[in-house]
Enzyme design. Sequence first.
Site, PDB file in Angstrom:
ATOM      1  N   TYR A  90      -3.564  -2.698   9.575  1.00  0.00           N
ATOM      2  CA  TYR A  90      -3.115  -3.005   8.044  1.00  0.00           C
ATOM      3  C   TYR A  90      -2.155  -2.553   7.764  1.00  0.00           C
ATOM      4  CZ  TYR A  90      -4.164  -2.835   2.691  1.00  0.00           C
ATOM      5  OH  TYR A  90      -3.416  -3.169   1.533  1.00  0.00           O
ATOM      6  N   SER A 141       0.852  -1.699   0.037  1.00  0.00           N
ATOM      7  CA  SER A 141       0.220   0.022  -0.426  1.00  0.00           C
ATOM      8  C   SER A 141       0.837   1.193  -0.093  1.00  0.00           C
ATOM      9  CB  SER A 141      -1.272  -0.205   1.214  1.00  0.00           C
ATOM     10  OG  SER A 141      -1.281   1.503   1.608  1.00  0.00           O
TER      11      SER A 141
END
Length: 289
Positions: A187, A174
Amino acid sequence: MYGIRKLAHLVRHGLDTQVSVARLRRRHTLEERVAGRTVLITGASSGIGRAAALRVGAAGATVALVARREDELREVAAEIEGRGGKAAVYPCDLGDFEALDAMIAQVLADHGGVDVLVNNAGRSIRRRVDESYARFHDYERTMRLNYFAPTRLMLAVLPGMRERGYGQIVTVLSLANQYGGPGYGAYVASKAALDSLTSNMHIETLTDNVRFTSIYMPLVRTPMIAPNPLYRNAAALTPEQGAEAVCDAVIDRPRRIGPVMGRLAVLMDRFATERFDAMRNDRFQQGAM
């Protein structure tokens, strides 16, 4: 060949200018990289994984499709085969390690090895730290799917890759791993652990012609971001654009792919740490992150 207009289009959509330049200089095609090879893609039933599977299947790969939803995997396989490609379906809950181990053992038995592994499946949890004090299980389950599951897959396919003298592991991370993701601590931490592990694996296997590519993916319009209302109208890549980054990784085999803003954030974090932290905290408190 990509022209100036296409290059500008890619930059506007958040893709790395480094990738765009690589496309201009490209000497290989996707077909040359994957034809006759086995490519395993996790999270292949929808989103980036599905779009990438269709691309590599059309390029001549045998695509091993992995996800929980068997019906959707079979739809993807049927579409690949309808275009003349080859696909095999392996339904699996990657959070169930016993099922994961059985699945990858079957893949290796069926195909004799995996040439390219795309770690695409993942779980995202948006929860502030002050809402997480009694929710340690959020961190455990996120780490289980985002870190331990791909680690088990890599440990299973790496021996064959090294023995054959060719292989690649593409990991979808990400942009938050570079820019920061307050509110997504579980996350981002799980993806950071995977990034660190693959960086070290890359160094250890470099002389075996095994390559690891980390993709710091910008926001992509998939079901995973739907629960966050902040992302409802935010600029985002399509799954097809995300899949294009995966295919770029397979073709060029770079160490990293990501937007320029990610690399700038890394520099700011290093050389203007307090100021950058204050800026991100302000955006978070205002609900912009």
